[in-house]
Scaffold this active site. Structure first.
Site, PDB file in Angstrom:
ATOM      1  N   ASN A  34     -34.690  39.438  39.441  1.00 22.25           N
ATOM      2  CA  ASN A  34     -35.628  39.302  40.558  1.00 22.25           C
ATOM      3  C   ASN A  34     -37.098  39.179  40.140  1.00 22.25           C
ATOM      4  O   ASN A  34     -37.999  39.561  40.886  1.00 22.25           O
ATOM      5  CB  ASN A  34     -35.416  40.447  41.547  1.00 22.25           C
ATOM      6  CG  ASN A  34     -35.527  41.797  40.875  1.00 22.25           C
ATOM      7  OD1 ASN A  34     -35.964  41.888  39.733  1.00 22.25           O
ATOM      8  ND2 ASN A  34     -35.149  42.842  41.579  1.00 22.25           N
ATOM      9  N   ARG A  89     -45.908  45.951  45.684  1.00 22.87           N
ATOM     10  CA  ARG A  89     -44.508  46.008  46.143  1.00 22.87           C
ATOM     11  C   ARG A  89     -44.307  45.067  47.335  1.00 22.87           C
ATOM     12  O   ARG A  89     -43.261  44.434  47.483  1.00 22.87           O
ATOM     13  CB  ARG A  89     -44.138  47.444  46.537  1.00 22.87           C
ATOM     14  CG  ARG A  89     -44.194  48.454  45.389  1.00 22.87           C
ATOM     15  CD  ARG A  89     -42.977  48.485  44.537  1.00 22.87           C
ATOM     16  NE  ARG A  89     -41.812  48.947  45.241  1.00 22.87           N
ATOM     17  CZ  ARG A  89     -40.627  49.122  44.661  1.00 22.87           C
ATOM     18  NH1 ARG A  89     -40.467  48.858  43.362  1.00 22.87           N
ATOM     19  NH2 ARG A  89     -39.593  49.531  45.357  1.00 22.87           N
ATOM     20  N   ARG A 135     -40.241  37.433  45.200  1.00 28.31           N
ATOM     21  CA  ARG A 135     -38.782  37.372  45.078  1.00 28.31           C
ATOM     22  C   ARG A 135     -38.167  36.468  46.144  1.00 28.31           C
ATOM     23  O   ARG A 135     -37.188  35.764  45.881  1.00 28.31           O
ATOM     24  CB  ARG A 135     -38.214  38.786  45.172  1.00 28.31           C
ATOM     25  CG  ARG A 135     -38.530  39.639  43.929  1.00 28.31           C
ATOM     26  CD  ARG A 135     -38.335  41.112  44.204  1.00 28.31           C
ATOM     27  NE  ARG A 135     -38.366  41.929  42.988  1.00 28.31           N
ATOM     28  CZ  ARG A 135     -38.302  43.256  42.992  1.00 28.31           C
ATOM     29  NH1 ARG A 135     -38.202  43.914  44.139  1.00 28.31           N
ATOM     30  NH2 ARG A 135     -38.339  43.933  41.849  1.00 28.31           N
ATOM     31  N   THR A 188     -35.700  44.194  46.742  1.00 28.20           N
ATOM     32  CA  THR A 188     -35.012  44.067  45.453  1.00 28.20           C
ATOM     33  C   THR A 188     -34.098  42.846  45.364  1.00 28.20           C
ATOM     34  O   THR A 188     -34.092  42.144  44.348  1.00 28.20           O
ATOM     35  CB  THR A 188     -34.190  45.356  45.183  1.00 28.20           C
ATOM     36  OG1 THR A 188     -35.068  46.483  45.263  1.00 28.20           O
ATOM     37  CG2 THR A 188     -33.527  45.310  43.830  1.00 28.20           C
ATOM     38  N   TYR A 193     -36.619  52.726  32.653  1.00 28.23           N
ATOM     39  CA  TYR A 193     -35.612  52.738  33.722  1.00 28.23           C
ATOM     40  C   TYR A 193     -34.789  54.026  33.735  1.00 28.23           C
ATOM     41  O   TYR A 193     -33.643  54.023  34.213  1.00 28.23           O
ATOM     42  CB  TYR A 193     -34.699  51.521  33.587  1.00 28.23           C
ATOM     43  CG  TYR A 193     -35.313  50.231  34.105  1.00 28.23           C
ATOM     44  CD1 TYR A 193     -35.754  50.130  35.431  1.00 28.23           C
ATOM     45  CD2 TYR A 193     -35.442  49.112  33.290  1.00 28.23           C
ATOM     46  CE1 TYR A 193     -36.316  48.944  35.914  1.00 28.23           C
ATOM     47  CE2 TYR A 193     -36.002  47.919  33.775  1.00 28.23           C
ATOM     48  CZ  TYR A 193     -36.429  47.850  35.086  1.00 28.23           C
ATOM     49  OH  TYR A 193     -36.971  46.679  35.567  1.00 28.23           O
ATOM     50  N   GLU A 249     -45.372  54.961  33.969  1.00 34.68           N
ATOM     51  CA  GLU A 249     -45.027  53.648  33.416  1.00 34.68           C
ATOM     52  C   GLU A 249     -46.198  53.022  32.656  1.00 34.68           C
ATOM     53  O   GLU A 249     -46.006  52.422  31.597  1.00 34.68           O
ATOM     54  CB  GLU A 249     -44.566  52.730  34.551  1.00 34.68           C
ATOM     55  CG  GLU A 249     -43.248  53.205  35.163  1.00 34.68           C
ATOM     56  CD  GLU A 249     -42.850  52.446  36.428  1.00 34.68           C
ATOM     57  OE1 GLU A 249     -43.579  51.507  36.822  1.00 34.68           O
ATOM     58  OE2 GLU A 249     -41.815  52.804  37.020  1.00 34.68           O
ATOM     59  N   PHE A 261     -25.260  49.282  36.910  1.00 33.59           N
ATOM     60  CA  PHE A 261     -26.077  48.151  36.467  1.00 33.59           C
ATOM     61  C   PHE A 261     -27.090  48.536  35.389  1.00 33.59           C
ATOM     62  O   PHE A 261     -27.889  47.705  34.969  1.00 33.59           O
ATOM     63  CB  PHE A 261     -26.788  47.495  37.658  1.00 33.59           C
ATOM     64  CG  PHE A 261     -27.744  48.391  38.418  1.00 33.59           C
ATOM     65  CD1 PHE A 261     -29.042  48.588  37.972  1.00 33.59           C
ATOM     66  CD2 PHE A 261     -27.332  49.034  39.574  1.00 33.59           C
ATOM     67  CE1 PHE A 261     -29.917  49.400  38.674  1.00 33.59           C
ATOM     68  CE2 PHE A 261     -28.204  49.850  40.285  1.00 33.59           C
ATOM     69  CZ  PHE A 261     -29.501  50.043  39.827  1.00 33.59           C
TER      70      PHE A 261
HETATM   71  P1  IDP Z   1     -36.999  47.604  42.406  1.00 39.70           P
HETATM   72  O1  IDP Z   1     -37.203  46.752  41.169  1.00 39.70           O
HETATM   73  O2  IDP Z   1     -37.056  46.788  43.656  1.00 39.70           O
HETATM   74  O3  IDP Z   1     -37.876  48.826  42.426  1.00 39.70           O
HETATM   75  P2  IDP Z   1     -34.831  49.395  41.646  1.00 39.70           P
HETATM   76  O4  IDP Z   1     -33.914  50.042  42.632  1.00 39.70           O
HETATM   77  O5  IDP Z   1     -35.864  50.254  40.994  1.00 39.70           O
HETATM   78  O6  IDP Z   1     -35.475  48.119  42.346  1.00 39.70           O
HETATM   79  O7  IDP Z   1     -33.888  48.759  40.520  1.00 39.70           O
HETATM   80  C1  IDP Z   1     -34.430  48.296  39.296  1.00 39.70           C
HETATM   81  C2  IDP Z   1     -33.863  46.931  39.008  1.00 39.70           C
HETATM   82  O8  IDP Z   1     -32.448  47.032  38.803  1.00 39.70           O
HETATM   83  C3  IDP Z   1     -34.000  45.924  40.155  1.00 39.70           C
HETATM   84  O9  IDP Z   1     -35.254  45.288  40.174  1.00 39.70           O
HETATM   85  C4  IDP Z   1     -32.876  44.966  39.848  1.00 39.70           C
HETATM   86  O10 IDP Z   1     -33.225  44.083  38.800  1.00 39.70           O
HETATM   87  C5  IDP Z   1     -31.786  45.906  39.380  1.00 39.70           C
HETATM   88  N1  IDP Z   1     -30.911  46.416  40.452  1.00 39.70           N
HETATM   89  C6  IDP Z   1     -31.208  47.341  41.385  1.00 39.70           C
HETATM   90  N2  IDP Z   1     -30.182  47.613  42.200  1.00 39.70           N
HETATM   91  C7  IDP Z   1     -29.171  46.833  41.761  1.00 39.70           C
HETATM   92  C8  IDP Z   1     -27.807  46.660  42.203  1.00 39.70           C
HETATM   93  O11 IDP Z   1     -27.317  47.285  43.150  1.00 39.70           O
HETATM   94  N3  IDP Z   1     -27.066  45.756  41.507  1.00 39.70           N
HETATM   95  C9  IDP Z   1     -27.547  45.057  40.453  1.00 39.70           C
HETATM   96  N4  IDP Z   1     -28.809  45.199  39.995  1.00 39.70           N
HETATM   97  C10 IDP Z   1     -29.629  46.068  40.648  1.00 39.70           C
HETATM   98 MG    MG Z   2     -37.896  50.420  41.036  1.00 33.72          MG
END
Ligand code: IDP
Ligand code: MG
Length: 138
Positions: free
Chosen positions: A119, A88, A105, A94, A52, A133, A60
């Site tokens: 999620n 995806r 999700r 998300t 990450y 990854e 977060f």
């Molecule tokens: P993704 O998993 O849909 O690619 P990313 O933006 O890469 O989303 O974020 C990684 C993970 O971080 C998300 O799957 C979610 O668990 C968490 N996350 C992302 N944005 C937020 C936020 O604004 N608030 C809280 N948790 C978040």
């Molecule tokens: Mg992501």
């Protein structure tokens, strides 16, 4: 047309605890993608911080790492033409509250009032991300 690709799918601790491993894999296989490699593990903090890295410094980030450390995860090397975009699409957006019904999700997730959105799954978001990854996890 899309080329043959591989992507990293992670089944996150919330989905593992809810016994949804089979349901996630079922959806991948029903779509026609192939599970090439699969393992269940307790990820290390170092691995998760690297995985990450793009989110380092966000509010977060630490809750996200803690959440991913809260139980076992399942890592899958998933293969198929266009699988990066395709998974995806299967996963949905998300935030599980707004993720479309029909997606993992959207059908199986919800918000729980936690600092990080739980999620159920991760999927690589580009060819560059999937290469990076997959090398980290396998
Ligand atoms: P993704 O998993 O849909 O690619 P990313 O933006 O890469 O989303 O974020 C990684 C993970 O971080 C998300 O799957 C979610 O668990 C968490 N996350 C992302 N944005 C937020 C936020 O604004 N608030 C809280 N948790 C978040
Ligand atoms: Mg992501």
């Amino acid at each position: 047309m899309s080329e043959l690709q591989q992507t990293l799918v992670l089944i996150k601790p919330d989905a593992v605890k809810r016994n949804l491993i089979g349901e996630v894999i079922r959806r991948c296989e029903a779509k026609g993608y192939e599970v090439v490699e699969l393992k269940k593990l307790a990820a290390s903090r170092a691995l998760l911080e690297e995985h990450y890295a793009e989110h380092h410094g966000k509010v977060f980030f630490e809750p996200l790492v803690e959440f991913m450390l809260s139980g076992d995860v399942v890592a899958i090397r998933l293969e198929g033409h266009g699988v990066i975009e395709g998974f995806r699409s299967l996963a949905g957006s998300t935030n599980p509250t707004s993720a479309a019904p029909g997606t993992i999700r959207g059908d199986l997730g919800r918000e729980w009032g936690t600092k990080v959105v739980q999620n159920l799954v991760h999927g690589s978001d580009s060819a560059e991300s999937s290469s990076r990854e997959l090398a980290l996890w396998f």
